[in-house]
Design an enzyme around this catalytic site. Structure first.
Site, PDB file in Angstrom:
ATOM      1  N   TYR A   1       0.831  -1.214   0.000  1.00 30.29           N
ATOM      2  CA  TYR A   1       0.000   0.000   0.000  1.00 30.29           C
ATOM      3  C   TYR A   1       0.867   1.265   0.000  1.00 30.29           C
ATOM      4  CZ  TYR A   1      -2.909   3.674   2.142  1.00 30.29           C
ATOM      5  OH  TYR A   1      -3.533   4.857   2.442  1.00 30.29           O
TER       6      TYR A   1
ATOM      7  N   LYS B   1       1.507   3.980  -2.976  1.00 33.94           N
ATOM      8  CA  LYS B   1       1.093   5.378  -2.765  1.00 33.94           C
ATOM      9  C   LYS B   1       2.296   6.304  -3.017  1.00 33.94           C
ATOM     10  CE  LYS B   1      -2.537   6.813  -1.284  1.00 33.94           C
ATOM     11  NZ  LYS B   1      -3.806   7.198  -1.968  1.00 33.94           N
TER      12      LYS B   1
HETATM   13  N1  LIG Z   1      -8.286   5.645   6.184  1.00 35.04           N
HETATM   14  C1  LIG Z   1      -7.122   6.042   6.616  1.00 35.04           C
HETATM   15  O1  LIG Z   1      -6.772   5.879   7.800  1.00 35.04           O
HETATM   16  C2  LIG Z   1      -6.183   6.746   5.664  1.00 35.04           C
HETATM   17  C3  LIG Z   1      -5.000   7.274   6.186  1.00 35.04           C
HETATM   18  C4  LIG Z   1      -4.134   7.977   5.353  1.00 35.04           C
HETATM   19  C5  LIG Z   1      -4.472   8.144   4.023  1.00 35.04           C
HETATM   20  N2  LIG Z   1      -5.623   7.606   3.516  1.00 35.04           N
HETATM   21  C6  LIG Z   1      -5.929   7.834   2.105  1.00 35.04           C
HETATM   22  O2  LIG Z   1      -7.185   8.471   2.066  1.00 35.04           O
HETATM   23  C7  LIG Z   1      -7.883   8.067   0.890  1.00 35.04           C
HETATM   24  C8  LIG Z   1      -9.270   7.592   1.274  1.00 35.04           C
HETATM   25  O3  LIG Z   1      -9.175   6.521   2.180  1.00 35.04           O
HETATM   26  P1  LIG Z   1     -10.498   5.836   2.746  1.00 35.04           P
HETATM   27  O4  LIG Z   1     -10.167   5.334   4.080  1.00 35.04           O
HETATM   28  O5  LIG Z   1     -11.654   6.726   2.526  1.00 35.04           O
HETATM   29  O6  LIG Z   1     -10.583   4.588   1.753  1.00 35.04           O
HETATM   30  P2  LIG Z   1     -11.821   3.638   1.455  1.00 35.04           P
HETATM   31  O7  LIG Z   1     -12.915   3.821   2.432  1.00 35.04           O
HETATM   32  O8  LIG Z   1     -11.244   2.274   1.249  1.00 35.04           O
HETATM   33  O9  LIG Z   1     -12.342   4.176   0.050  1.00 35.04           O
HETATM   34  C9  LIG Z   1     -11.636   3.991  -1.124  1.00 35.04           C
HETATM   35  C10 LIG Z   1     -12.470   4.544  -2.250  1.00 35.04           C
HETATM   36  O10 LIG Z   1     -11.734   4.441  -3.460  1.00 35.04           O
HETATM   37  C11 LIG Z   1     -12.571   3.874  -4.449  1.00 35.04           C
HETATM   38  N3  LIG Z   1     -11.814   3.169  -5.476  1.00 35.04           N
HETATM   39  C12 LIG Z   1     -10.915   2.178  -5.293  1.00 35.04           C
HETATM   40  N4  LIG Z   1     -10.453   1.783  -6.489  1.00 35.04           N
HETATM   41  C13 LIG Z   1     -11.064   2.548  -7.427  1.00 35.04           C
HETATM   42  C14 LIG Z   1     -11.001   2.600  -8.839  1.00 35.04           C
HETATM   43  N5  LIG Z   1     -10.213   1.796  -9.545  1.00 35.04           N
HETATM   44  N6  LIG Z   1     -11.762   3.522  -9.484  1.00 35.04           N
HETATM   45  C15 LIG Z   1     -12.572   4.345  -8.799  1.00 35.04           C
HETATM   46  N7  LIG Z   1     -12.691   4.327  -7.448  1.00 35.04           N
HETATM   47  C16 LIG Z   1     -11.942   3.428  -6.794  1.00 35.04           C
HETATM   48  C17 LIG Z   1     -13.456   2.919  -3.665  1.00 35.04           C
HETATM   49  O11 LIG Z   1     -14.560   2.575  -4.469  1.00 35.04           O
HETATM   50  P3  LIG Z   1     -15.377   1.191  -4.292  1.00 35.04           P
HETATM   51  O12 LIG Z   1     -16.410   1.478  -3.254  1.00 35.04           O
HETATM   52  O13 LIG Z   1     -15.915   0.936  -5.649  1.00 35.04           O
HETATM   53  O14 LIG Z   1     -14.378   0.152  -3.845  1.00 35.04           O
HETATM   54  C18 LIG Z   1     -13.784   3.787  -2.476  1.00 35.04           C
HETATM   55  O15 LIG Z   1     -14.789   4.706  -2.819  1.00 35.04           O
HETATM   56  C19 LIG Z   1      -7.011   7.037   0.213  1.00 35.04           C
HETATM   57  O16 LIG Z   1      -6.329   7.658  -0.842  1.00 35.04           O
HETATM   58  C20 LIG Z   1      -6.055   6.582   1.288  1.00 35.04           C
HETATM   59  O17 LIG Z   1      -4.829   6.192   0.730  1.00 35.04           O
HETATM   60  C21 LIG Z   1      -6.483   6.924   4.313  1.00 35.04           C
END
Ligand SMILES: NC(=O)c1ccc[n+]([C@@H]2O[C@H](COP(=O)([O-])OP(=O)(O)OC[C@H]3O[C@@H](n4cnc5c(N)ncnc54)[C@H](OP(=O)(O)O)[C@@H]3O)[C@@H](O)[C@H]2O)c1
Length: 401
Positions: free
Chosen positions: A238, A242
């Protein structure tokens, strides 16, 4: 930095393309924009169609139908549905494909004509994702979003959400610095994205030639990701992908303004619109749930260490503020969004508040009796851990034998 009112004002009459809104963070972003700036022109949400579920159904069930939108629903009352259909449009697509997989040329043309800002939140967040999937979404997907943004005639910036853990395992001050293209965390190595893609193809051909089962193929792909990440100095697929995504964006952005937001561990909402709102069990929640269910009774780690957490609404505030601050500035900006050293959250806070909460709000057994919660047993060192495992499990087992 501008005042909150000016920041919201910046969004007036803007059209924003958002990816990842069926996920946790982008949903908070969408709600906030609609709440603080009802005069935003349009939010286009790129949504993947999933098996048996249309994009519109996913938008209704997984975005707008969520409790998170209740404050907004109440604010607009009977006009809520017309407000949403006026301001938000779900677009079928997938960032792994060129043109974001948007098949309808008319829709693409509308986006290229109207979109002012692109916000890329979509990612696979599985630490041990298949390498082909992680490269396809977190690296090439980010590049596809950038290429799409460049075609938008009014584009003012691309805001890309990354993670603070692109820094890998490092100690000390981690600066808000962009990666050089090809930079690896191991100083003696370079990351070559084209080579990674070639290697992936070779591995896939080999797997097909060996006629491996689907399950074996999946395992091999996961293993390849971990291997490549560790070779280059990152702990998992991951964060490695990234980091490559960031590099590729920085290298190919041309003169497109680019803001990269690097949050640490994102937790539930602190204040707005619903304090404590969270979706699913993610990151630190799995420990809390494990403890509440009695599945985790001990913890290896130093309670005085900082675990960096940041509430989802604060991440979204930072995203919107940086959009307002850097629009049309032809450069690349990086922001870490974290509690860090300024307002650190220690593991002891999690352990103590978890214990207190479940004592005051105990879970009940199947016959309705409150469950007794004991404080989590903490071990600071591996030696303590081994001693605990020996006394608690090994010795009794030896006895039984
Ligand atoms: N959560 C954390 O603690 C955390 C911490 C640091 C950074 N981040 C970053 O924050 C961002 C959001 O994280 P999150 O926790 O909200 O993630 P999440 O709940 O897993 O959501 C990921 C989203 O990306 C979409 N997605 C994945 N592959 C895709 C594709 N090929 N085309 C279009 N959409 C796609 C998913 O759609 P589907 O519903 O269709 O799967 C979902 O809507 C990410 O970039 C992550 O790296 C998160």
């Amino acid at each position: 930095m501008e005042s909150a009112g000016n920041i919201a004002e910046f969004l007036r009459e803007k059209s924003v393309l958002v990816t990842g809104s069926t996920g946790f963070l982008a949903k908070i972003f969408v709600e906030k924009v609609l709440r603080v700036q009802p005069s935003v022109k349009k939010l286009f949400l790129l949504v993947r169609a999933s098996d048996g579920c249309s994009v519109e159904e996913r938008f209704q069930n997984e975005v707008i139908g969520k409790e998170l939108f209740d404050v907004l629903r109440e604010k607009h009352g009977k006009d809520f549905d017309s407000f949403i259909s006026d301001k938000v449009s779900a677009v079928a697509g997938d960032i792994s494909y060129e043109n974001l997989g948007i098949k309808d040329y008319g829709v693409r043309e509308q986006l290229w004509k109207e979109v002012d800002i692109v916000v890329n939140v979509a990612a696979t967040t599985n630490f041990y994702e298949r390498y082909d999937v992680a490269l396809g979404i977190n690296v090439m997907g980010a590049k596809n979003v950038l290429e799409f943004a460049k075609q938008c005639r009014k584009i003012k910036m691309l805001l890309h959400v990354s993670t603070a853990y692109v820094a890998g395992v490092q100690e000390g001050l981690i600066t808000e610095r962009a990666f050089h293209f090809g930079e690896a965390l191991r100083p003696d190595l370079k990351v070559d994205i084209a080579e990674e893609l070639e290697l992936l193809e070779e591995k896939k051909n080999q797997i097909h030639a060996e006629k491996k089962t689907k399950e074996a193929e999946k395992e091999a792909m996961k293993e390849l990701g971990i291997q490549r990440a560790r070779i280059h100095g990152w702990p998992n697929t991951y964060v490695f992908t990234k980091a490559m995504g960031e590099m590729l964006l920085g290298h190919t952005r041309g003169d497109l303004p680019l803001v990269i937001i690097r949050p640490t561990i994102i937790t539930s909402i602190y204040k707005d619109p619903l304090p404590g709102w969270m979706e699913g069990a993610r990151t630190i929640d799995s420990i809390i749930i494990g403890y509440a269910k009695g599945n985790i009774s001990s913890f290896l780690g130093d309670p005085q260490m900082s675990m960096d957490l940041i509430p989802g609404d604060m991440v979204v505030n930072a995203m919107i503020a940086s959009m307002a601050a850097h629009t049309n500035q032809n450069s690349q900006f990086i922001y870490h969004v974290s509690s860090s050293v300024r307002n650190p959250v220690k593991y002891s806070t999690l352990l103590e508040s978890g214990h207190q909460y479940f004592q005051n709000n105990p879970r009940t057994t199947s016959d309705g009796k409150p469950m007794k919660m004991t404080a989590m047993h903490v071990m600071k060192t591996m030696t303590d851990f081994k001693r605990y495992m020996f006394l608690r499990y090994r010795l009794p087992l030896e006895g039984f034998r």
